[in-house]
Structure formats: C-alpha cells, structure tokens
Design a protein around this motif. Structure first.
Motif, mmCIF file in Angstrom:
data_model
loop_
_atom_site.group_PDB
_atom_site.id
_atom_site.type_symbol
_atom_site.label_atom_id
_atom_site.label_comp_id
_atom_site.label_asym_id
_atom_site.label_seq_id
_atom_site.Cartn_x
_atom_site.Cartn_y
_atom_site.Cartn_z
ATOM 1 N N LEU A 1 0.821 -1.198 0.000
ATOM 2 C CA LEU A 1 0.000 0.000 0.000
ATOM 3 C C LEU A 1 0.861 1.257 0.000
ATOM 4 N N LEU A 2 1.919 1.277 0.835
ATOM 5 C CA LEU A 2 2.810 2.435 0.876
ATOM 6 C C LEU A 2 3.548 2.608 -0.445
ATOM 7 N N ALA A 3 3.990 1.475 -1.027
ATOM 8 C CA ALA A 3 4.692 1.575 -2.310
ATOM 9 C C ALA A 3 3.787 2.167 -3.386
ATOM 10 N N LEU A 4 2.517 1.747 -3.377
ATOM 11 C CA LEU A 4 1.569 2.272 -4.354
ATOM 12 C C LEU A 4 1.356 3.762 -4.161
ATOM 13 N N ILE A 5 1.218 4.177 -2.881
ATOM 14 C CA ILE A 5 0.997 5.601 -2.603
ATOM 15 C C ILE A 5 2.218 6.420 -2.995
ATOM 16 N N LEU A 6 3.429 5.950 -2.626
ATOM 17 C CA LEU A 6 4.640 6.700 -2.939
ATOM 18 C C LEU A 6 4.900 6.747 -4.442
ATOM 19 N N SER A 7 4.608 5.661 -5.137
ATOM 20 C CA SER A 7 4.794 5.671 -6.594
ATOM 21 C C SER A 7 3.882 6.693 -7.247
ATOM 22 N N THR A 8 2.647 6.762 -6.760
ATOM 23 C CA THR A 8 1.707 7.752 -7.300
ATOM 24 C C THR A 8 2.201 9.165 -7.040
ATOM 25 N N LEU A 9 2.675 9.409 -5.806
ATOM 26 C CA LEU A 9 3.201 10.733 -5.479
ATOM 27 C C LEU A 9 4.435 11.054 -6.306
ATOM 28 N N ARG A 10 5.281 10.072 -6.555
ATOM 29 C CA ARG A 10 6.501 10.298 -7.334
ATOM 30 C C ARG A 10 6.168 10.740 -8.754
ATOM 31 N N ILE A 11 5.184 10.061 -9.343
ATOM 32 C CA ILE A 11 4.820 10.406 -10.718
ATOM 33 C C ILE A 11 4.280 11.824 -10.786
ATOM 34 N N LYS A 12 3.481 12.189 -9.760
ATOM 35 C CA LYS A 12 2.878 13.516 -9.783
ATOM 36 C C LYS A 12 3.866 14.616 -9.449
#
Length: 745
Positions: free
Chosen positions: A580-591
């Motif tokens: 879950l954290l990896a998914l959230i951080l990946s989304t934030l990284r892209i944005k």
C-alpha cells in the motif's frame, strides 16, 4: 594437746567467743585431729556476726534439727570441717543462713538434708557432702545462693539424695575437678551457668543402684512422660519427676566441661552453647532391659532395639533375634534398651539415656554446638564365661537413646557431633544395638518473605546402629526427624525447596517438593529463587537477559509480531502495508517529480541515463562553442563514490595535470569544497532511509532514488547559475563562461 601415741589425732579444738562483736572462732593451730568439737546451740537473739572454723578444727553438730544463722560470714579454712548429724541416723535437717559461706581446703558433711541460704558461696578445694542414707523420706537438700556461686580447684558439692541449687546470679564451675553431683539434681533461676573445662554436673551418681532408681519407672513403659513434654512452671525436684537432672529458668548455659545424666532436661532456658571441649551426655545411662531389650540364648546375644531393630546374635549355630523398635519418630521420649546375660555374673549392657531441651510452651531460643551431645548405647567389651572359665558367647550392644530438642534455631559447627548410635556387640557373635532417635521440634516456622534458616549444620549427626561381632549382625539405624514443615519448606531442618520445585502440602518428606510446571516457562527464562520456597506449580521465573521482557521473554520487535498473532499473520499484514505504501509513494513520485529523466530543462544540452555517472563537460563539447576558443579545454572530471547517504559523490582535491596550467590551485580547491558540500546529503535523509529499510524496503529504495535526483538537479543548478568560475586563470575564459552558462552535468 598433742597425742604421743597417735600423732595424727590430737585433742579437739577449743572455742573462742568475742562478745564485743558476737563472733565465734574454732581453731586448732594446725594440729591434726580426728576428734570433733561439739556445738549444741546457736544464738538466735541476738544473732552472731561471724563463725570461723579454721586450722584443722573439726566441729560436730549432733542434733536432729539445727539452724545456724549469722549476720555476716560462715568461714571454714585450712583443712577444717563441720559435721551435721550422726552417720547412724541420717534423717536430720540443718540450715545455714548467712551473708556469705566461704570455704578453703575444708569440708561440710551432712547426714540427712541441708538447707543453705546465703548471698555468696565461694569454694576453693573444698567439699559439701550430703548423705541421705538411701532414705527416700529425707527432704531435698536446697542451696539458695542469691548472687554468686563459684567452685574452684577440685571443689565438689555432692548428695546421694535429691539436690537443688537456686540462685539469681552466676553459677560457675571454674575448671578441673570441680563438680556438682546428686541422685537427682536441679539447677534453677540463675542468669548464667558456666561449666568450665574439666568440671562436671552429674545426676545420677555412678553406682548401679543410683542409676536404676532413676530409670526404673520408665524402662518398661512405652508412653511418654508428661512432665518432660509439658513440664510444670515451677522448678522443683522430687522422686516423682522423670528427670535425673534439670536446668530450669536459666538464661544462658555455657558448657566447656561435662553435663552427664540419665535424663537431662533443660527447661525455660534462652541459649545453650556447648564449646569445643564441652559435652552433654546421656550415653550408657539408659535401661538395662527395657521395652526393646536384646535377647540372649545359649551364648548368642542379640542387640537391643529402639529407633531401629537390634542386630541378631549368632554363636555356635544358634541365632538370637534382636530387640524390636519402639516409640514414635515424630515425638520420641524413651530411654534406650539394654541386654542382660543369663546371670548376674554375666553382667549387663545399658542403652542410651535421654536429653530433652526446651518444651512445647518454652522452646530453647538457640543451641550452638561445637562439642558433643550424645545418648549412645553401651558396647559390650568382654565375653561371657561359664563356671569353668570357657567362653560362651557375648552380649549384644545397647540401643541408642533419645535427643529431643524444642528450639527456634540450631548451629552445629564443623567439629560438633550429635549422636544416638547403638553399642557394639560383644565378641563371639554379639549383635549390634539399634540406633536411637533424634527429633527437632521447631517452634517458629516463618514462611514467605519472613522465612529465615532454622539450622546451620556443618557437624556430624550420627544415628546408626552398632556393629556386630563375628557373625553377629549390625543394628538397624535409628531415626532423625523434624516437625512437619509448612508449604514451600521440606526436610528435617525445614529448608526451602530447590529452585525449580514447589511444595503445596505440609510435611517434611523431600518427595513433596515437586518439579515446577514447564508449560508456562518461556524458552528464554529460568526459574528463580524465592524466599520461603514456592507453594504453587506456576513457579516464578526470570528472563535470561534484560533485553527480553516478561511475561513471554520476547524482544520488543517480537512482542510487536505476537501482538498481531505471530510471524505469519504479521508478515502478511506487513506485506499488505508495504504494498500500500509503495503504491501511494509511486503515485506521489509520478505527480511530483515526473517520469524520471535526470534533467529536462530548456537549457539542457542533452539527456543522460540515470545510471550513468555525472561529469563536467568541457567547452569543446558545448554546442555553439568555437573550436579555436575551446581547444585547450579537453579534460573531463568524474565524481567519485557510490552516491549513498553515508558516502555521497565527491571530487578529488588538487587540479589534474591536464588543467593545472589554466586554473588557480587555491580557487580550484575552494570550488571542489563547494561542489562536495552541495553533493553531501543531510543527516535526516539517511535517518529516513534507515527507518524505511527496516519497515518497508521498497519505500526506502524509492526514497533513495528521489533524493539522488534532487541532488543531481541541485549540482546542475549550482554549476549553471551560482558559480562564478573564478578558478580559471584566463580572463577571456571566465568572460566566455559567464556569457555562455551552457555547460551541464
């Protein structure tokens, strides 16, 4: 006057009375005589001041009842003597009342009974002899000394009847030869009794009739005498009491000599100390026959029984069974039994006597034994012979007696002995006597946190049976018991159950200490000591290290794991959280930071792969630069290091040889310092990476890549916009760089 024919028997001494001071003096000027000076009357009003008998004088008071009372001293000196009563009629009673009774090398002889009431009795090489004539109707002789009694240099007080000494101070037998003896003896009310080295307290006397008179009523009775277990509060002596010697209401008793008696009873005392050379003994002073007497049959003498069965005797193919055991191991109070031959000439062997200290109501505060306390059975030392002198076997050994201790604390030193062993069998096949009985009746058994050890035992406790002779068998061992211990304590001395065991029932059997349950014991824990012992199956424990926490002895991380149900549930939960954290951080990284190009600004010269090491471009590689203006800028500098939080990128100091001629060395080193400072990471960036590495490694990897890109962008911005290129020697080159601002990382 002197005697010519009998030089040792001069005339009797005369008397001298000083009426001015009311003092009587009887003296013989050291002339030896065997003739007494009779004194028939003593004044009662007014009272005389002093009476002196000295210098070989002998005084006879031949009355049925006499009271000698003075206000001062009654003194006997220099081989003088006073005789009360007549030897043919030992039924008289005599009283001596004074402040002090002083004796030196002198004798007081009484036929009947004697009562003395003084403040001080001092005896130096002197004797007080009381002869009751074997008459039980004669009253008990009583010496009441209020302050001090001291016997020194072979001084003896003896009586063949009952004898009692009362006092309020010190009774001291100084040393060798000093003794107090009686048929029955009572010492009471002193604050201290000291029996010095070589001195003796004894009751009964050494003759067989005296011993038999004391023990006869108890030898055939299996019941316990009530007056030994629950004695009367007052201290007195008479023929109905069971003891032969009683020490009653005495604070402290110090034994460096010998206390000897058939039945020794120490009652209402505070402490008893038996020193290294001291002894309290009832050995060989028990019964000649008794309940467990040994059998004798045609030369085969068996040992007597008591705490254990006597050993069988064997002679010329004839077997004689040993005496049986008797009495109670939980509260013993019996004399040891003996054996007798076929006739009086064959003699007898006696069992051990009895020693009782304290009572149920008045236990002894403390017993310290550095010497010997014994009630052993007698051994047979000679074979039996018939009328023609030939050997016809031997008697068995006597059984051990009883040592019964009502007390609160016990100390047996390394040199000490507590013994009730059976006697050895006689030669020619005699069986050994059975061992006696020892019982410790503890009065205060504290439990839990209030527990204190009751006994310190380094000495020997011996209750074995005596050895047989030839084919005779050894007697069985006796018994040693203690009062039933409360929960958590076990054994004769009520010690704590060993670590790792518990006891939840009353009793002294070591088997009552059961192993603790291992069901609730963690793998990283050990059972621990508990004061007063453990009383429940769930024994207390302690983790093997302070880094583990009770009750499960887990580390903090293990506690976290088992809070969520164990390793597998925790691993599944952690995986879900990490994903879950990896998914959230990946989304934030892209944005936030785009698609991942190293740098994509309008002023960029070209794109580079993220995995390539950054470097400074020379002017010859910058698009738009003229070749003739950049032909000397041909060196490329690379960053060094793995670009981690602990070891970031850095440039080496000192200009390379290729550009050494075109830069200022000091300015170049300052440029390197600034570049390395910009390339270094902040401390908190590494801390965040370490935490994420433990909790969620994918998040830690994303964090590191993000901070690397931020650092690359910062280095590009510094070189592009902030640095003034002051390290270049050529002014034209510096101006060109300022104009272009077109190099990049």
């Amino acid at each position: 006057g002197l005697s010519i024919g009998c030089s040792w028997n001069a005339g009797a001494a005369g008397t001298y009375f000083d009426a001015s001071v009311l003092s009587l003096r009887v003296g013989n000027d050291n002339v030896t005589t065997e003739t007494e000076t009779p004194l028939l009357d003593f004044s009662t009003s007014p009272l005389w001041t002093n009476v002196y008998v000295e210098n070989n004088a002998k005084v006879l008071v031949p009355l049925l009842w006499t009271r000698v009372q003075v206000r001062g001293q009654i003194s006997l000196y220099y081989r003088s003597s006073i005789i009360f009563g007549l030897s043919d009629f030992p039924v008289s009673e005599f009283e001596l009342v004074a402040e002090e009774l002083l004796m030196s090398d002198s004798v007081i002889k009484v036929y009947g009974a004697l009562r003395v009431s003084v403040k001080m009795l001092l005896m130096l090489n002197s004797q007080i002899q009381v002869d009751g004539g074997g008459n039980t109707d004669v009253a008990t002789s009583v010496l009441e000394v209020r302050n001090l009694v001291v016997l020194k240099d072979n001084s003896v007080i003896s009586s063949n009847a009952n004898l009692a000494l009362y006092g309020q101070g010190l009774l001291k037998l100084t040393g060798q030869g000093d003794a107090i003896k009686g048929q029955r003896l009572s010492l009471s009310l002193f604050y201290n009794i000291t029996v010095g080295p070589g001195s003796l307290l004894q009751a009964p006397l050494d003759d067989d009739e005296s011993r038999s008179l004391v023990t006869r009523s108890l030898c055939e009775s299996p019941t316990c005498p009530v007056d030994l277990i629950t004695p009367p509060d007052d201290c007195h002596v008479n023929y109905t009491l069971s003891f032969s010697m009683q020490v009653c209401r005495v604070e402290d008793i110090l034994v460096n000599g010998v206390i000897k008696g058939s039945i020794v009873h120490i009652h209402r005392a505070r402490t008893v100390i038996v020193d290294t050379d001291g002894m309290i003994t009832a050995s060989e002073l028990g019964c000649r026959t008794g309940v467990g007497r040994g059998n004798y049959s045609n030369g085969a003498g068996a040992g007597a029984g008591h705490g254990g069965r006597g050993g069988s005797g064997f002679f010329n193919g004839i077997l004689s069974e040993g005496g049986h055991e008797y009495g109670s191991a939980d509260l013993p109070c019996e004399l040891g039994s003996g054996t007798q031959g076929p006739n009086e000439s064959a003699g007898y062997v006696a069992g051990g006597g009895m020693i009782v200290m304290g009572s149920r109501q008045w236990p002894l505060l403390r017993l310290d034994n550095y010497g010997f306390i014994s009630a052993d059975g007698q051994s047979c030392h000679r074979p039996i012979r018939n009328s023609n002198g030939s050997l016809i076997g031997g008697l068995g050994g006597g059984s051990g007696g009883t040592i019964l201790l009502f007390l609160q604390a016990l100390a047996l030193a390394e040199t000490s002995t507590l013994s009730v062993v059976g006697g050895f069998g006689g030669s020619m096949g005699g069986g050994g006597g059975g061992g006696g009985r020892i019982h410790f009746h503890w009065s205060k058994l504290a439990t839990g946190d209030e527990y204190v050890p009751l006994a310190f035992v380094d000495g020997a406790i011996n209750f074995s049976g005596g050895a047989g002779s030839g084919n005779g068998l050894r007697g069985e061992k006796g018994t040693i018991t203690g009062k039933k211990c409360p929960k958590g304590l076990y054994g004769t001395f009520c010690t704590e159950c060993p670590v790792g065991t518990y006891k939840d029932a009353e009793g002294s059997d070591p088997n009552l200490c059961k192993p603790c349950s291992l069901e609730h014991l963690p793998a990283r824990a050990n059972f621990v000591y508990v004061r007063g012992g453990v009383t429940q199956s769930n024994c207390p424990y302690k983790c093997i290290s302070d880094k583990y926490r009770t009750p499960k002895c887990y580390t903090p991380f293990e506690e976290l794991i088992y809070t969520f149900g164990g390793p597998w549930p925790f691993a599944i939960l952690l995986l879900c959280v990490v994903m879950l954290l990896a998914l959230i951080l990946s989304t934030l990284r892209i944005k936030l930071i785009g698609s991942g190009c190293s740098y994509n600004g309008d002023d960029s010269i070209e794109h580079h792969d993220d995995q390539r090491l950054p470097y400074l471009l020379s002017l010859s590689e910058v698009r738009g630069a003229k070749s003739e203006e950049s032909q000397s800028h041909v060196h490329r500098m690379y960053f060094m290091g793995p670009n981690t939080f602990r070891e970031p990128w850095h440039l080496p100091y000192s200009p390379p040889a290729a550009i050494f001629e075109i830069v200022y060395e000091d300015a170049f080193n300052r440029f390197i310092d600034e570049i390395n400072s910009v390339a270094a990471y902040e401390w908190w960036e590494g801390s965040v990476h370490s935490i994420l590495s433990v909790l969620a490694y994918p998040c830690a990897w994303s964090w590191k890549q993000w901070r690397r890109r931020k650092k690359i962008h910062r280095l590009q911005e510094f070189v592009k916009s902030e640095y003034d290129h002051s390290c270049l020697r050529s002014c034209r080159s510096r101006a060109l760089y300022k104009g272009m601002k077109g190099y990049t990382l």
